[in-house]
Design a protein around this motif. Sequence first.
Motif, PDB file in Angstrom:
ATOM      1  N   LEU A 200      11.931 -42.296 -32.315  1.00  0.00           N
ATOM      2  CA  LEU A 200      12.963 -42.503 -31.549  1.00  0.00           C
ATOM      3  C   LEU A 200      12.743 -43.216 -30.362  1.00  0.00           C
ATOM      4  N   LYS A 201      11.505 -42.841 -29.810  1.00  0.00           N
ATOM      5  CA  LYS A 201      11.049 -43.714 -28.559  1.00  0.00           C
ATOM      6  C   LYS A 201      10.848 -45.341 -28.910  1.00  0.00           C
ATOM      7  N   MET A 202      10.358 -45.680 -30.190  1.00  0.00           N
ATOM      8  CA  MET A 202      10.316 -46.854 -30.417  1.00  0.00           C
ATOM      9  C   MET A 202      11.733 -47.585 -30.637  1.00  0.00           C
ATOM     10  N   MET A 203      12.643 -46.618 -31.189  1.00  0.00           N
ATOM     11  CA  MET A 203      14.106 -47.198 -31.406  1.00  0.00           C
ATOM     12  C   MET A 203      14.635 -47.599 -30.018  1.00  0.00           C
ATOM     13  N   ALA A 204      14.646 -46.767 -28.944  1.00  0.00           N
ATOM     14  CA  ALA A 204      14.806 -46.908 -27.794  1.00  0.00           C
ATOM     15  C   ALA A 204      14.305 -47.887 -26.610  1.00  0.00           C
ATOM     16  N   MET A 205      13.366 -48.685 -27.201  1.00  0.00           N
ATOM     17  CA  MET A 205      12.779 -49.736 -26.597  1.00  0.00           C
ATOM     18  C   MET A 205      13.433 -50.821 -26.638  1.00  0.00           C
ATOM     19  N   GLY A 206      14.415 -51.195 -27.279  1.00  0.00           N
ATOM     20  CA  GLY A 206      14.988 -52.259 -27.352  1.00  0.00           C
ATOM     21  C   GLY A 206      16.746 -52.133 -27.193  1.00  0.00           C
ATOM     22  N   GLY A 207      17.491 -52.772 -26.966  1.00  0.00           N
ATOM     23  CA  GLY A 207      18.959 -52.598 -26.336  1.00  0.00           C
ATOM     24  C   GLY A 207      19.073 -52.573 -24.916  1.00  0.00           C
ATOM     25  N   ASN A 208      20.205 -51.909 -24.320  1.00  0.00           N
ATOM     26  CA  ASN A 208      20.354 -52.074 -23.021  1.00  0.00           C
ATOM     27  C   ASN A 208      21.109 -50.857 -22.455  1.00  0.00           C
ATOM     28  N   GLY A 209      20.735 -50.401 -21.242  1.00  0.00           N
ATOM     29  CA  GLY A 209      21.248 -49.204 -20.670  1.00  0.00           C
ATOM     30  C   GLY A 209      20.225 -47.988 -20.612  1.00  0.00           C
TER      31      GLY A 209
END
Length: 392
Positions: A200-209
Amino acid sequence: MKIPSQYDSIRPFEPEELPEVFERLIADEHFKDVIGFVYPDVPFDIIASKMRKCKTNIEFQKAFCYGFLKNLLAQASKGCDIDVTAVNVEKRYTFVSNHRDIVLDSALLDILLIDAGFTTTCEIAIGDNLLAAPWIEDLVRINKSFIVKRSAGMREMLAASKLMSEYMHFVISDKNDNIWIAQREGRAKDSNDRTQQSILKMMAMGGNGSVVDRLMQLHVVPLSISYEFDPCDSLKAWEFQLKRDVPGWKKTKQDDLLSMRTGIMGYKGRIHYHCAPCIDGWLQTLGTDIPKTDLFGIVAGHIDDEIFRNYRLFPNNYIASDLLEGSTRYAGAGKYSEEEKAVFENYILGQIAKLPTDNRFGVSRDDAYLRECMLVMYANPAKNHLEACSRG
């Protein structure tokens, strides 16, 4: 569409690249040997001609993978189905599932999505540790896989994780495709499926906000995969014994290849896939004051419970639970018959008997330990399902 060049080392091949990759595969002797095994009655020239006619990755999947998997299921299972009532087949999702089989988890999902009315399949996260030869990497990247770097140093791993996360966000937002990723690195050998917070931490490294915003941008759907029989159950139990008895034991690429082959070709009984609702709505209910250090654990716990609640349990799961506990609780509840119990106990003995009594490690086969390990594998889904259901 134009794919940013920074993703070139990990992304699937694009349609315009396929002709060159096809020619590379057609010329590879190892690939020819594998095709000869998979399609023993079809001349290789016909396979090559059919490959060259495929203009997109989806066309390749439908021309080769779809039919192969349907035939495989007819021979090695009692059927495979999916429940997609909680999702919208017109939308795109990141399917986060428990990890039962190295190859088939995502491969079966692809054909099930097609049958369910999705117009596309999934881009598949696959570890580079499984790419034992150049032709294998070519084949999986034709089949819409993107590469998870696992054989790098700490600094390189951080950069690789960020790149993969950014690519996943790009797939959902720009390519308008689905993604499949396992909830953890490697299979849970004891079937005690738990989402790793690092995923989950990896998945939240991309995107915005915020972290919640970034996870919502991936439209995560917890996906439950249930097998009546796991063809690799005895191999997983054997790994437990080797870890116990051989100091410093580690799996080799040959071990991975054996597990891949056994998982694909072995008997599976009934198979069920079940999509939980996309977690976007649930994420919006989370308070904004939750510390980041706690947030990933809370999200992982929610995904786990969704997966647990949507398991399909089979008599084997209840039988294994009773055998471990030395009880007849589930027998008394009508969850299985004495005949089903006898069949399952004989199955366990037969699986253990397939393992060698002598081996290169000089370790004697501990049948009692192996039996217990296998019972735990079949009992854990029932245990987790019932606990998750009790939490509501």
